[in-house]
Design an enzyme around this catalytic site. Structure first.
Site, PDB file in Angstrom:
ATOM      1  N   GLU A 227       0.799  -1.229   0.000  1.00 14.96           N
ATOM      2  CA  GLU A 227       0.000   0.000   0.000  1.00 14.96           C
ATOM      3  C   GLU A 227       0.834   1.283   0.000  1.00 14.96           C
ATOM      4  OE1 GLU A 227      -3.094   0.550  -0.287  1.00 14.96           O
ATOM      5  OE2 GLU A 227      -4.096  -1.352   0.044  1.00 14.96           O
TER       6      GLU A 227
ATOM      7  N   SER B 102     -28.388 -32.995  49.498  1.00 16.00           N
ATOM      8  CA  SER B 102     -27.479 -33.752  50.372  1.00 16.00           C
ATOM      9  C   SER B 102     -26.016 -33.355  50.229  1.00 16.00           C
ATOM     10  CB  SER B 102     -27.622 -35.251  50.074  1.00 16.00           C
ATOM     11  OG  SER B 102     -28.920 -35.704  50.368  1.00 16.00           O
TER      12      SER B 102
END
Length: 695
Positions: free
Chosen positions: A88, A348
């Site tokens: 670029e 339990s």
């Protein structure tokens, strides 16, 4: 030599030029101050929540609906940055916002070819366009972009320019920035991109919609290959490397961005300092495995049931994975409710701590006998889950079978207030019914507790009795590292030894864990909590509205999820601790009389049966038994007794008959005629004998 007139004109011209230049630069400077680039108004980035290793755990779309993840250069592979600059803006590191050579080349190509062959935009100019989109492609817009690029270069370093570009560059749809694109198209952060993947992400921002690989894979492939060839021409890639990269296919689907730990992530963002990405103690791989377990289990359980899990490191208290519901967005399961933090009855699951306190106080041993039979504790009459009773059992059997009456007997001796005080000491505060003191119902789930708190208690069982407060990184106030004692080390090992002998649920692979299950009253909650030598995993199953679910139970519904969760968490199993030096597990015959049986001999009685010593009622003492008169000489003699406590052991002439019998009848086949002595011994060690003569 030039005349003085000419020199004077040159001096005047030079001065005028310098003045004009100075005025122009001053005007630019004033313009720069009056109309700075809108750098501070950069578009909002996505909120992020990170795991313990800094990996992205969950991302949130921005208010305008974009996935735009803030990007730093150290989060991106250097090869990608080099490829981007080479493709670029190859003079990016040298120019001051505008590449004059590139613009000149682009202009000449336009004149020669009557079309745009290559652009002259630098990365700085592209960033200017991203932060201030142009209304048209006019010459004036281009000039403005050039000026903005120069302004940007005056304010930001090259590194900052790159980071902003990598955050804002378009990648198709609502994806912006290289991190969002890399995660959506390749399922990974841009730190680990391949050459092929880097080339595709370099090509996309130029025409993001036309080159989207999920919609136009052929166009994306061609664009990627052009980047690869450009890198070969620039000397950045070898022919062989580019050819190898060109063989890779482009992705044709778009992945969802990470969306793990929904409940924890929401809370973390609410409690976090604005502008910072909160970091949790959760491990991403563990969280992903547990969420898959919860999702699969809920699918099997039914449309209205949910699943919650918490996995913690007992040595630190760090939560490595937590699932608040099977599906955050499932309204049928009320998935938005974090069930790890909701008070429910634990069934339990608190029984191990009851027995642990009794071990600690020297009240019991594993082989101590305890009675499982109907009992009345001042009006409280606990019953077993299956409504049946086992008679005399060992403490080990009572805990492994999760028998209710023995647990209440032990809690009655230990004291409910002492149990609650020990929970408080460990940093857990169960919720009791309003205005009620701790009672015996605590042992069977008569108290409110969260899954997180239950897991915190069990981290003590996994860590030699020492409990660290749980933390996941969402806390407003830092959690202390101090450890509290839930049980002393010898008692803690006894509990681990018993729970480690529990049979895995059907179909589950053995894992070497100790675990306990629980089912709350009315089949509203199913629990399973297990641990190895380091990690603790807790599972809750039920409906968020606390409705009853017939057939729901800890062993059937929650325990298989527990074992699956340990496997799919990906954590290596840590062996349970070895038996500590000096800690004994005596056999029943080696127990002292004070530990042979739990509780006083005159305690609560079996319904309808006297607690008196056993007495043989048939045959009576001194009886003459004529077996020859029987129609079947092979028939044995029936023996009957009254009183005593089951189970019973019969002896004939000092020789034990086979096995123990819980009924008050037995049979005996005499060896022959003559006197014989019959003896019965009950569970309390009391004996009765008769002498009979067999004819």
């Amino acid at each position: 030599m030039p005349s003085r007139k000419i020199l004077r004109k040159l001096a005047i011209g030079t001065a005028a030029g310098a003045t004009l230049l100075a005025l122009f630069l001053a005007a630019l400077w004033q313009l720069d101050r009056a109309y700075p680039p809108p750098l501070d108004a950069q578009a909002a980035t996505s909120a992020e929540v990170l795991d313990r290793d800094g990996q992205l755990l969950r991302a949130f779309a921005t208010p305008d609906g974009y996935w735009r993840l803030d990007t730093r250069l150290d989060q991106v592979d250097k090869g990608f940055v080099d490829m981007l600059v080479a493709y670029e803006d190859k003079r990016f590191w040298d120019h001051h916002g505008v590449d004059v050579l590139a613009i000149g080349r682009a202009a000449l190509q336009l004149v020669a070819n009557h079309r745009i062959v290559s652009g002259g935009s630098t990365l700085s100019m592209q960033l200017a366009r991203l932060i201030e989109p142009r209304d048209s492609r006019s010459f004036a817009s281009k000039i403005k972009q050039v000026l903005r690029a120069i302004q940007i270069e005056r304010r930001l370093s090259k590194r900052e320019i790159l980071e902003r570009y990598l955050t804002l560059a378009p990648y198709g749809g609502n994806l912006e920035g290289v991190r969002a694109a890399s995660l959506a198209y390749f399922g990974k952060e841009p730190k680990r991109l391949t050459v092929s993947e880097e080339a595709m992400l370099v090509a996309l921002p130029q025409l993001p919609e036309k080159r989207r690989p999920d919609r136009n894979p052929k166009t994306a492939l061609a664009a990627r290959d052009r980047v690869l060839q450009r890198m070969v021409s620039a000397g950045n890639l070898s022919e062989r490397e580019a050819a190898r990269a060109a063989l890779d296919p482009v992705p044709q689907t778009r992945r969802a961005l990470p969306a793990l730990a929904a409940h924890a992530a929401d809370l973390a963002l609410r409690n976090a300092t604005p502008g910072t990405a909160p970091q949790l103690t959760i491990r991403k791989s563990v969280q992903r495995g547990l969420e898959a377990v919860a999702r699969d289990a809920a699918r099997k359980l039914g449309p209205k049931l949910s699943v919650a899990l918490v996995l913690a490191d007992s040595r630190t208290g760090d939560i490595l994975g937590e699932v608040g519901s099977a599906d955050y967005f499932d309204s049928r399961r009320s998935g938005w409710i974090d069930m790890t933090r909701v008070l429910r009855s634990p069934g339990s699951t608190l029984k191990p701590f009851i027995y642990g306190l009794a071990f600690e106080q020297g009240m019991i041993a594993q082989e101590t006998m305890i009675e499982d039979s109907p009992a009345d504790f001042g009006g409280y009459r606990p019953r077993n889950f299956d409504m049946g009773y086992q008679g005399d059992v060992t403490i080990r059997q009572a805990l492994q079978l999760s028998l209710n009456v023995p647990a209440v007997r032990v809690l009655d001796a230990v004291g409910p207030a002492r149990l609650i005080a020990r929970f408080h000491q460990a940093g857990v505060n169960p919720t009791l019914p309003l205005n009620e003191a701790p009672g015996l119902a605590i042992g069977l789930g008569g108290v409110g507790i969260t899954l997180r708190d239950l897991v915190q208690l069990y981290t003590g069982l996994a860590n030699g009795g020492k409990v660290h407060a749980l933390r996941d990184g969402t806390e407003r106030i830092p959690v202390t590292d101090a450890a509290a004692t839930i049980l002393d080390a010898p008692a803690n090992w006894q509990i681990a030894d018993i729970l480690g002998g529990m049979r895995p649920p059907q179909g589950a692979a053995p894992r070497g864990i100790a675990y306990k299950t629980g089912t709350s009253y009315g089949y509203r909650d199913a629990w399973s909590v297990g641990y190895d030598g380091r990690y603790v995993l807790g599972v809750w199953v039920g409906r968020a509205d606390a409705s009853a679910v017939p057939g729901l139970s800890g062993y059937v519904s929650a325990a298989p999820i527990l074992f699956d969760g340990f496997v799919r968490s990906g954590l290596a199993a840590v062996p349970l601790p070895a038996q500590p030096a000096g800690v004994l597990r005596p056999r029943s015959e080696d127990l002292p009389v004070t530990l042979a049986r739990f509780g006083p001999v005159g305690g609560p009685s079996v319904a309808g049966v006297s607690e008196s010593a056993p007495r043989i009622v048939f045959p009576p003492d001194g009886a003459r038994v004529d077996l020859a008169a029987s129609t079947d000489q092979q028939s044995p003699l029936v023996l009957k007794l009254q009183g005593g406590r089951a189970p019973f052991r019969w002896l004939a002439n000092g020789k034990p008959l086979v096995g123990l019998d819980r009924t008050r009848t037995a049979t005996w086949q005499p060896d022959g005629a003559g006197y014989s002595t019959l003896t019965v011994i009950d569970a309390a060690g009391r004996a009765a004998s008769v002498k009979v003569f067999v004819e």
